[in-house]
Design an enzyme around this catalytic site. Structure first.
Site, PDB file in Angstrom:
ATOM      1  N   ASP A 349       0.862  -1.179   0.000  1.00 47.10           N
ATOM      2  CA  ASP A 349       0.000   0.000   0.000  1.00 47.10           C
ATOM      3  C   ASP A 349       0.894   1.223   0.000  1.00 47.10           C
ATOM      4  O   ASP A 349       2.061   1.133   0.381  1.00 47.10           O
ATOM      5  CB  ASP A 349      -0.801   0.071   1.308  1.00 47.10           C
ATOM      6  N   ASP A 658      -4.777  -3.525   4.900  1.00 50.81           N
ATOM      7  CA  ASP A 658      -5.239  -3.075   6.213  1.00 50.81           C
ATOM      8  C   ASP A 658      -6.745  -3.173   6.379  1.00 50.81           C
ATOM      9  O   ASP A 658      -7.240  -3.284   7.485  1.00 50.81           O
ATOM     10  CB  ASP A 658      -4.754  -1.641   6.489  1.00 50.81           C
ATOM     11  N   ASP A 662      -9.418  -6.531   2.394  1.00 50.79           N
ATOM     12  CA  ASP A 662      -8.098  -6.970   1.932  1.00 50.79           C
ATOM     13  C   ASP A 662      -7.846  -8.424   2.321  1.00 50.79           C
ATOM     14  O   ASP A 662      -6.905  -9.048   1.821  1.00 50.79           O
ATOM     15  CB  ASP A 662      -6.992  -6.101   2.555  1.00 50.79           C
TER      16      ASP A 662
END
Ligand code: ATP
Length: 928
Positions: A349, A658, A662
């Site tokens: 990310d 997170d 996901d």
């Protein structure tokens, strides 16, 4: 409603009240708590004493007895037990005391106990790690909101729920907005349940129908809620169903599996060898030497089994997890320790992992104004450059910033901190700079409803009561929406100019998008804001139709600087043959700017967006994944597709995540990595590893540790098995050379395999990283343990070992016979063989630390354990020869100084041989 004080003790809370049957008010009264203030400190302490910590007793793990029993079902130990029985029968027949058998039994039992202690320690360590990652809960206590450890919850606590949270105790809902909860852990039903606070249900409603209750262990998929905790710890529904408790993960690592396969191969081949020696001997010389042959075979069987290996492997993995925790990586599943070293691709990310997640708003852009904002951190101190604070356009944006926001901005001992999402915190700070605070606005315009944020929607809306001070028209309600600017703008038909709302023209649209691109191109994270007057509160699940016809308010651009250490970490990845990939929900220009700054992609490189991904087939994606390093505006389901495509191309993928959604991508990835600080409980549950500091650099550090663990494991396997091969060949050679008797007794062999091999092997597990560990490409996780020359090394070293020992054996046999004569004295050649095998392993331990560096070039103190183990083992070996009791027990004989020197000399040859091999390898490499 009564607020309990110490003078007004709470009523005793009965756990069996039918909470779903009570109204909110009745629940609060029965629990003696207050919806807005929660419990007082003194009351919490009192309840903690009464109810104990909110913890589930671990019941899923294996029981100690099972662990102990499993030690003795190990095939190698079973074979040793068989050897002990045969050896006892032989000794008793000869009228001798069955010393070897007793020793083998003792060692089998000791090994079993050792294995047991290690395994149960490993289980405890894992359980402790699990506790470390235990969730935090946002509660209201004493009138303030803060986070506490889940285990501190008590009945009567008021807890706040939001998407991604795993619920920490059972409770009765007081408020619920769009709250959907997945109760699979309890009911097995995968579909999320929509919860309602207002309902009062019949007493006999079944567990799955109690929509006004929430249960421990279930997960908030969407929405928000407020609950009064009713039951904690083992009183909760999940606590009652012990069988459903999550057990500690104890799956064997790939290596442990390979080890047990190796055990099988060794046992089978040693049984084959025994059969061969006995049969061959009997065919050659008849039955008269049967017993002697049997003794030789028994020794060979004991020699071939690396008795110390399983313990060393367990300890190495445990050391690996500890080293990783020290570098902020918490391992949740043991296999990750060794497989981390094989990672070829890290998908990360952006926000918070590559960047600091400390947002500071720098720009506000409304229809007419471009405003620069000054100030640092979360302190609401700064200036607006480009418009007065009272500007109606700016005020519109700032109002939306405060009302369409779930975070809290607080001053704690002189420092401004936020509770909640940093993006939202930065917006509160921005509004504070313009004099708007939630404490003042919220009571005047209370929130009446909301359409919550999700990574798929990339936006959120709240519906508030209107208040004329806001100067946004006279409709009774206002909806404020914020999110990804392009998406919000698509839903706007008007724009606020000055204090007016005007139709949004195509030209204005173009200008706003250009401004958005300009800010994003500079690496800013940009959010768009809009609002809509409403006549009534829209019902739940109408977001798609309600979030239309909005009035554009403006753009807010915030700086989220890259983490300082990440640039270096990206460079290290590249050196180590690992490709970093950025997968973000943010705008492609922001993503590209940050990726270029960090070296993840070059400035002109393409960024694939979620929309483009939607149009690609999985096959197209597989053809592209090797060239794309930046994915922007993606949703969690795209992450899953990207991992799958990379895996299809043979990559070994680590993936961060997170959010709730996901979880599938984290499970699919070879190493799923959750964020320790910002990650949801659901993502943590799905992960193999948690980054305690959310930092990309930590992934790289953990990868390095993984590589170190794997190379250390290979190092001591080389070391241990080489010696086993040497022992077996030496024992087999004795009768072939016509030397009378077995050179090594089972007891001596066990001593070598466990102590003189085991201690240095443990020390080798502590070996620090070699300098080139991150300068070479990763090795395949599927490669055999014998790959890259390891099998060949073991055989080669085993043979050299055997040749040296056999020459010594031959010399010693005739030397002792010629010089001293006499039965007892002649036996000394066996002690010389025993001593040489042990001492040669000491040289091997020193030399095996590197396969290219000479031992004299290595710093002996970079792994002081090796030196310690070698010295200690040598002393122990000498004690076996020179301490009378030990001598008697182990069946050794005193060696003269000269004989000892000969043993040392032969042992040194082993060391010399390995060093010469290194010189040869180096010469060979330079020639190439
Ligand atoms: P990353 O995926 O790298 O962590 P991200 O935070 O941008 O980056 P998401 O959390 O999926 O990814 O957010 C996607 C987009 O949704 C953001 O880029 C932003 O435009 C918007 N967004 C983020 N947080 C909020 C919020 N609290 N309210 C409204 N919109 C938001």
């Amino acid at each position: 409603m009564t607020f309990p004080t110490t003078s007004n003790p709470v009523p005793d809370i009965k756990n069996d009240l039918p909470w779903h049957h009570l109204t909110v008010t009745q629940t609060l009264e029965s629990l003696g708590t207050d919806e807005d203030r929660g419990l007082s400190e003194a009351e919490i302490r009192r309840r903690q004493e009464v109810f104990g910590p909110n913890e589930l007793k671990e019941m899923g793990g294996r029981s100690p007895l099972v662990i102990l029993w499993e030690q003795f079902t190990n095939i190698m130990l079973v074979m040793l037990i068989a050897v002990a029985i045969v050896s006892a029968v032989l000794d008793l027949k000869k009228g001798d005391f069955p010393k070897d058998a007793i020793a083998i039994f003792t060692i089998v039992i000791l090994n079993g106990i050792l294995g047991y202690l290690q395994e149960s320690r490993a289980e405890q360590a894992l359980a402790a790690l699990k506790k470390l990652s235990s969730p935090k809960v946002r509660v209201i206590r004493n009138g303030t909101t803060f986070e506490v450890d889940a285990k501190e919850l008590v009945p009567g606590d008021i807890a706040l729920l939001e998407a991604g949270v795993q619920i920490a105790a059972d409770g009765r809902l007081l408020e619920a907005q769009n709250l959907q909860i997945r109760e699979a852990a309890l009911t097995g039903e995968a579909e999320a349940v929509i919860k309602q606070a207002g309902a009062t249900l019949p007493e006999d409603a079944s567990l799955g129908d109690r929509v006004n209750l929430v249960y421990q262990g279930t997960e908030v998929v969407q929405g928000r809620g407020k609950v009064a905790i009713t039951k904690t710890g083992m009183d909760t529904e999940i606590g009652k169903i012990a069988a459903m408790l999550q057990s500690v993960e104890t799956e064997p690592t790939p290596l442990q599996q390979r080890m047990s396969q190796l055990g099988n191969v060794l046992v089978m081949s040693s049984l084959g060898l025994v059969a061969l020696v006995v049969l061959g001997g009997v065919i050659r010389s008849g039955w008269q030497y049967f017993e002697e042959l049997l003794e030789v075979s028994l020794s060979m069987a004991v020699a071939v089994v690396p008795e110390g290996l399983p313990a060393v492997v367990t300890v190495t993995l445990a050391i690996g997890t500890q080293r990783m925790v020290r570098r902020q990586a918490l391992i949740r599943k043991l296999p990750a320790v060794e497989t981390l070293g094989s990672v070829t691709t890290i998908c990360s990310d952006k926000t918070g992992t590559l960047t600091q997640n400390k947002m500071v708003v720098q720009k506000v852009n409304t229809a007419d104004r471009s405003i620069a904002v000054t100030g640092e951190g979360y302190a609401p101190i700064g200036e607006f450059d480009g418009a007065p604070e009272s500007d109606p356009e700016l005020q519109g944006v700032l109002t939306a910033c405060v009302l369409c926001n779930d975070a809290l901005l607080q001053e704690k001992s002189g420092e401004w901190v936020i509770l909640g999402d940093p993006t939202e915190g930065a917006l509160l700070t921005l509004a504070g700079k313009g004099g708007l605070y939630r404490e003042a606005l919220d009571p005047k315009s209370p929130r009446m409803g909301e359409f919550p944020f999700s990574s798929e929607r990339k936006r959120m809306s709240v519906i508030c009561e209107n208040n004329e001070a806001l100067e946004l028209g006279d409709a009774p309600y206002l909806m404020f929406t914020k999110g990804s600017p392009e998406l919000i703008l698509e839903r706007c038909s008007r724009v606020r100019i000055g204090a007016d709302n005007q139709p949004l023209t195509g030209e204005q649209r173009g200008r706003i998008l250009a401004k958005n691109d300009e800010m994003a191109g500079n690496g800013l994270r940009v959010l768009g804001f809009a609002y809509k007057p409403l006549m009534e509160i829209p019902p739940a699940e109408t977001e798609d139709s309600e979030e239309q016809g909005l009035t554009w308010l403006g753009l807010v651009g915030m700086l989220d600087a890259p983490r300082k250490e990440v640039k270096g970490a990206v460079a290290r990845c590249r050196e180590a043959g690992i490709r970093p990939i950025m997968i973000t929900g943010d705008h492609q220009l922001t993503a590209r700017a940050i990726a270029a700054e960090l070296g993840i992609a070059d400035a002109g490189d393409r960024a694939v967006t979620g929309r483009e991904l939607e149009k690609m087939s999985q096959e197209d994606l597989e053809n592209e994944v090797d060239d794309v390093s930046v994915y922007a505006r993606v949703s969690p389901e795209h992450k899953l597709r990207i991992v799958q495509a990379l895996q299809k191309r043979g990559k070994f993928v680590a993936m961060t995540g997170d959010g709730v959604n996901d979880a599938p991508a984290l499970k699919q990835a070879d190493i799923g990595i959750a964020m320790g600080i910002t990650g949801t409980d659901v993502s943590k549950e799905a992960s193999d590893m948690i980054l305690l500091d959310d930092n990309f650099a930590t992934i790289v550090a953990a990868t390095e540790e993984g590589r170190v663990v794997y190379s250390n494991i290979r190092r001591f396997i080389k070391y241990i098995l080489g010696s086993n091969i040497g022992e077996v060949l030496t024992i087999a050679a004795a009768p072939l050379l016509g030397l009378g008797g077995v050179p090594l007794s089972p007891l001596q062999i066990l001593w070598m395999n466990l102590v003189t091999d085991g201690l240095p092997a443990l020390a080798l597990a502590m070996e620090p990283a070699e300098p080139n560990v991150m300068k070479r490409p990763p090795f395949s996780p599927r490669e055999s343990i014998f790959a890259r020359g390891l099998g060949w090394y073991m055989i080669r070293i085993g043979v050299v070992f055997a040749i040296l020992t056999i020459i010594l054996m031959e010399w010693a046999y005739f030397h002792t016979e010629a010089v001293q004569g006499g039965d007892l004295v002649r036996e000394r050649w066996k002690t010389m063989v025993f001593t040489t095998l042990c001492l040669a392993q000491m040289g091997h331990a020193l030399a095996v630390r590197s396969h290219t560096q000479l031992t004299v070039q290595m710093n002996p103190f970079s792994n002081p354990y090796i030196l310690g183990a070698v010295i200690l083992t040598t002393i122990l070996q000498l004690m076996l020869i020179y301490v009378p009791h030990l001598r008697n027990f182990f069946g050794t004989h005193i060696l003269s100084g000269q004989e000892l020197l000969v043993c040392v000399g032969f042992s040194a040859l082993m060391f010399l041989w390995i060093e010469l091999e290194k010189l040869f390898i180096r010469w060979f490499l330079t020639k190439k």
